[in-house]
Design an enzyme around this catalytic site. Sequence first.
Site, PDB file in Angstrom:
ATOM      1  N   ARG A 150       0.722  -1.126  -0.133  1.00  0.00           N
ATOM      2  CA  ARG A 150      -0.028   0.022   0.033  1.00  0.00           C
ATOM      3  C   ARG A 150       0.628   1.243   0.079  1.00  0.00           C
ATOM      4  O   ARG A 150       0.566   2.094   0.523  1.00  0.00           O
ATOM      5  CB  ARG A 150      -0.959  -0.130   1.251  1.00  0.00           C
ATOM      6  CG  ARG A 150      -1.789  -1.290   1.347  1.00  0.00           C
ATOM      7  CD  ARG A 150      -2.799  -1.622   0.131  1.00  0.00           C
ATOM      8  NE  ARG A 150      -3.220  -2.862   0.466  1.00  0.00           N
ATOM      9  CZ  ARG A 150      -3.941  -3.369  -0.425  1.00  0.00           C
ATOM     10  NH1 ARG A 150      -4.128  -2.994  -1.428  1.00  0.00           N
ATOM     11  NH2 ARG A 150      -4.879  -4.576  -0.166  1.00  0.00           N
ATOM     12  N   ASN A 188       2.800  -7.739   7.630  1.00  0.00           N
ATOM     13  CA  ASN A 188       2.904  -9.256   7.000  1.00  0.00           C
ATOM     14  C   ASN A 188       4.181  -9.566   6.872  1.00  0.00           C
ATOM     15  O   ASN A 188       4.822  -9.276   5.704  1.00  0.00           O
ATOM     16  CB  ASN A 188       2.076  -9.307   5.515  1.00  0.00           C
ATOM     17  CG  ASN A 188       0.559  -8.954   5.468  1.00  0.00           C
ATOM     18  OD1 ASN A 188       0.098  -9.207   6.491  1.00  0.00           O
ATOM     19  ND2 ASN A 188       0.446  -8.042   4.506  1.00  0.00           N
ATOM     20  N   GLU A 244      -5.933 -12.152   8.214  1.00  0.00           N
ATOM     21  CA  GLU A 244      -5.705 -12.122   6.687  1.00  0.00           C
ATOM     22  C   GLU A 244      -4.674 -13.308   6.208  1.00  0.00           C
ATOM     23  O   GLU A 244      -3.836 -13.032   5.482  1.00  0.00           O
ATOM     24  CB  GLU A 244      -5.328 -11.035   6.302  1.00  0.00           C
ATOM     25  CG  GLU A 244      -6.400  -9.992   6.467  1.00  0.00           C
ATOM     26  CD  GLU A 244      -6.165  -8.607   5.871  1.00  0.00           C
ATOM     27  OE1 GLU A 244      -4.887  -7.957   5.912  1.00  0.00           O
ATOM     28  OE2 GLU A 244      -6.933  -7.854   5.489  1.00  0.00           O
ATOM     29  N   ARG A 280      -1.648  -6.568  17.333  1.00  0.00           N
ATOM     30  CA  ARG A 280      -2.745  -6.208  16.366  1.00  0.00           C
ATOM     31  C   ARG A 280      -4.090  -6.616  16.705  1.00  0.00           C
ATOM     32  O   ARG A 280      -4.345  -7.887  16.731  1.00  0.00           O
ATOM     33  CB  ARG A 280      -2.317  -6.074  15.157  1.00  0.00           C
ATOM     34  CG  ARG A 280      -1.137  -4.956  14.736  1.00  0.00           C
ATOM     35  CD  ARG A 280      -0.793  -5.047  13.280  1.00  0.00           C
ATOM     36  NE  ARG A 280      -1.357  -4.122  12.573  1.00  0.00           N
ATOM     37  CZ  ARG A 280      -2.131  -4.189  11.148  1.00  0.00           C
ATOM     38  NH1 ARG A 280      -2.208  -5.438  10.957  1.00  0.00           N
ATOM     39  NH2 ARG A 280      -2.664  -3.347  10.390  1.00  0.00           N
ATOM     40  N   ASP A 309     -11.672  -0.940   8.401  1.00  0.00           N
ATOM     41  CA  ASP A 309     -10.317  -0.619   7.646  1.00  0.00           C
ATOM     42  C   ASP A 309      -9.838   0.700   7.233  1.00  0.00           C
ATOM     43  O   ASP A 309      -9.983   0.897   6.075  1.00  0.00           O
ATOM     44  CB  ASP A 309     -10.101  -1.756   6.867  1.00  0.00           C
ATOM     45  CG  ASP A 309      -8.727  -2.072   6.463  1.00  0.00           C
ATOM     46  OD1 ASP A 309      -7.612  -1.409   7.266  1.00  0.00           O
ATOM     47  OD2 ASP A 309      -8.576  -2.836   5.490  1.00  0.00           O
ATOM     48  N   GLU A 338      -3.688   2.982  15.653  1.00  0.00           N
ATOM     49  CA  GLU A 338      -3.078   2.595  14.483  1.00  0.00           C
ATOM     50  C   GLU A 338      -3.945   3.620  13.428  1.00  0.00           C
ATOM     51  O   GLU A 338      -5.155   3.237  13.110  1.00  0.00           O
ATOM     52  CB  GLU A 338      -3.142   1.435  13.975  1.00  0.00           C
ATOM     53  CG  GLU A 338      -2.317   1.027  12.684  1.00  0.00           C
ATOM     54  CD  GLU A 338      -2.077  -0.431  12.302  1.00  0.00           C
ATOM     55  OE1 GLU A 338      -1.791  -1.133  13.073  1.00  0.00           O
ATOM     56  OE2 GLU A 338      -2.562  -0.724  11.304  1.00  0.00           O
ATOM     57  N   GLU A 342      -4.233   4.264   1.243  1.00  0.00           N
ATOM     58  CA  GLU A 342      -4.766   3.086   0.837  1.00  0.00           C
ATOM     59  C   GLU A 342      -6.332   3.478   0.034  1.00  0.00           C
ATOM     60  O   GLU A 342      -6.560   3.003  -0.845  1.00  0.00           O
ATOM     61  CB  GLU A 342      -4.849   2.076   1.573  1.00  0.00           C
ATOM     62  CG  GLU A 342      -5.322   0.836   1.179  1.00  0.00           C
ATOM     63  CD  GLU A 342      -5.310  -0.436   2.038  1.00  0.00           C
ATOM     64  OE1 GLU A 342      -4.692  -0.306   3.189  1.00  0.00           O
ATOM     65  OE2 GLU A 342      -5.655  -1.543   1.644  1.00  0.00           O
TER      66      GLU A 342
HETATM   67  O1  GCW Z   1      -6.619  -3.003   5.121  1.00  0.00           O
HETATM   68  C1  GCW Z   1      -5.705  -4.263   4.872  1.00  0.00           C
HETATM   69  C2  GCW Z   1      -4.814  -3.816   3.841  1.00  0.00           C
HETATM   70  C3  GCW Z   1      -3.660  -4.959   3.662  1.00  0.00           C
HETATM   71  C4  GCW Z   1      -3.049  -4.664   5.115  1.00  0.00           C
HETATM   72  C5  GCW Z   1      -4.176  -5.082   6.223  1.00  0.00           C
HETATM   73  C6  GCW Z   1      -3.435  -4.943   7.578  1.00  0.00           C
HETATM   74  C7  GCW Z   1      -0.600  -5.095   5.754  1.00  0.00           C
HETATM   75  O2  GCW Z   1      -5.412  -4.002   2.685  1.00  0.00           O
HETATM   76  O3  GCW Z   1      -2.691  -4.559   2.785  1.00  0.00           O
HETATM   77  O4  GCW Z   1      -1.726  -5.538   5.387  1.00  0.00           O
HETATM   78  O5  GCW Z   1      -5.086  -4.210   6.093  1.00  0.00           O
HETATM   79  O6  GCW Z   1      -3.669  -3.915   7.989  1.00  0.00           O
HETATM   80  O7  GCW Z   1      -2.992  -5.736   8.053  1.00  0.00           O
END
Ligand code: GCW
Length: 707
Positions: A176, A218, A299, A332, A373, A395, A401
């Site tokens: 992002r 990630n 995710e 997180r 998000d 955060e 994004e």
């Molecule tokens: O919104 C999502 C994003 C991902 C991101 C995730 C997160 C780092 O599309 O790209 O990954 O959130 O915050 O973990």
Amino acid sequence: MLLRNVLLLLLCLVAATPRSWADDGYRLWLKYDKLPNAAERQAYAQGMQFVAGSGATPVLRAASAELQRGLSGLLGQPVPVVAAAGSRTGGVVLRVDAQANAGGQPLKPEGYRIVKEKNNLVITGRTDRAVLYGAFALLRQVQTRQPLVGLNLSSNPRINFRLLNHWDNPNGTVERGYAGSSIWQWYELPERLDPRYTDYARANASIGINGVVVNNVNASARYLSAEYIGKVAAVAGVLRPYGQRVYLSVMWAAPKVIGGLNTADPLDPAVKQWWTAKSDELYKAIPDFGGFLVKANSEGEPGPQDYGRNHADGANMLAQSLGRHEGVVMWRAFVYKANSNGDRFKEAYEEFQPLDGKFDPKVLVQVKNGPIDFQAREPFHPLFGAMPRTPLVLEVQLTQEYLGFATHLVYLAPLIKECLEADTYAKGSGSTVAKIVDGSLDKHELSAIAGVANIGSDRNWTGHPVGQANWYAFGRLAWDHTLSADVIAQEWTKMTLTTEPAAVRTLVNLLDQSRSIYVRYTVPLGLHHIMGESIHYGPQPWLAKAGRPDWTAVYYHKADSIGLGFDRTKGGSNALALYRPEVQQEWGNAQTCPLSYLLWFHHLPWTQRLSTGRTLWNELATRYYTGADSVLWMQSQWAAAKPALDPALYADVAARLQTQRKEALWWRDACVLYFQTFAKQPIPAPFAPPTRSLADVKQLVQLYQLK
Ligand code: GCW
């Protein structure tokens, strides 16, 4: 002879040309260009003829060097260093004083005071880092052309850990990221230290950022290898004199991936031992290592739930692995179970709230701005106010994004402030998110805030020049969340763009309005998550099929022949029940719910009359139209400031505003035409229906989804 004449002529020409060059934005808000007014320069110079006491520690040396660089630039004359300020001449004195206080109150370890003592301007604090922040505060004072006469300035940070989170990958890409590649050159480290790291550290220090998570949540397990710890240590070495610690995002399965274990179960003694040894290794290489950030069971990332354990089991094991070391674990809360048929809004709450009180004292839980998000506007996350026994990190996302990447001018301080000032009513009225995050409401020692960085290898760091304002504003708000978005915009504008008063007014107003304009032409009235699939660019309200139902747009807007919006009241998903009764009462009633959150919580008939006097359909269309037209206003404001702006910078933003206008029209046309298929009503006067069809605009924006 002829040659001599030609050379002379050339020389005259060069001398006659005013010194001018395009401002490439690299210097950010630390430009230190000579102040335009000679008398003003003189006045400042009188108060500070010398920078004295260059300091014994690397941090003090950095502070001193910055003052010399900044003041000599701003005042247009060298600032000589002397061992001690003369009683007659005076000077700027940097003084670490364990007793430093302000107004009788002891300063916090990073709090500073700048005060006139006899002829000297003394920058003091209990630590060298405090003095560093004071040095930048003094520079800001001059950069923004504030008087120094009678100066008595003191400031304490309200939040302890003020962190940038980089979503940077080992291969140099940035998740992002819209400003080039990562600034970290992992393949060159530790041998080569890009000079850019130092300028990055200076910029962070100038706004009080004191920690940097260098890698993506990630996370790759690479960073925990001895090889990469050496690289990270080299980065830490550059950041340290600027008061910043490095932190690492960790991959939960690292003991398996690089440790040769066959499990990453947090309750397995071998796993615990692995992490303990890893922490020791990290602290050996980086004695002031900040700690770990963890995205687990989210995710597709591995986590303790893979072994039937919960988040607290994982976080506590990691915290205990830190042992006697000073670091912390930021865990997180951005989780949403796979294939849920419920309401994603509630999922983080349901997983984390029951764990309140179960975390190790070194654990902080990191909660995103918004239950979904990072949307352009979200109600505050219901975990704020619901986990009093756990320090919560806020955060926020600085990289845009969901806010137009690097083509839309959106100043984010109003968004961040909106979240910080939201009242959770956790302990009665006034229990704001800010007071939860700074630890004051629940008396937590640990407090932290994180901004997902918007910077990259682009020469100007942020792609969009105004993205710099978001980096700046994040740091300033992390230091003091009571500052207004407007004051911060003024500071940034004066330090970065111009100090010409009329232009400053115009530009600050433009910044202040920009986020609500963006919301108006993209997600008015509380619409959310209707952007393009996976890359999240442009509108795609028709998106009905994706990897998961809660990655589509229809899941969120629920348009049908009756109306629009997600019913989160008792009659619907009842996500509202996660909030305190006061909040429920206000937001749960469509009559009292602020229009900005309306469709977050209510599914309303197209014909419903709103407080504006218009029906839902008419109001929606009106907002899309006026929002997109407000971009014309933004263009006119930018143009009005042109004479006060660097020409290259002017042209850059002017061009991006053209793109923004074009894309605001995509949003408008895509959304009104798509929702019209449900509302079955005409575009209200005085607006003219789009000249293109839904199929046209669909085809256009879908192009951006193609690989
Ligand atoms: O919104 C999502 C994003 C991902 C991101 C995730 C997160 C780092 O599309 O790209 O990954 O959130 O915050 O973990």
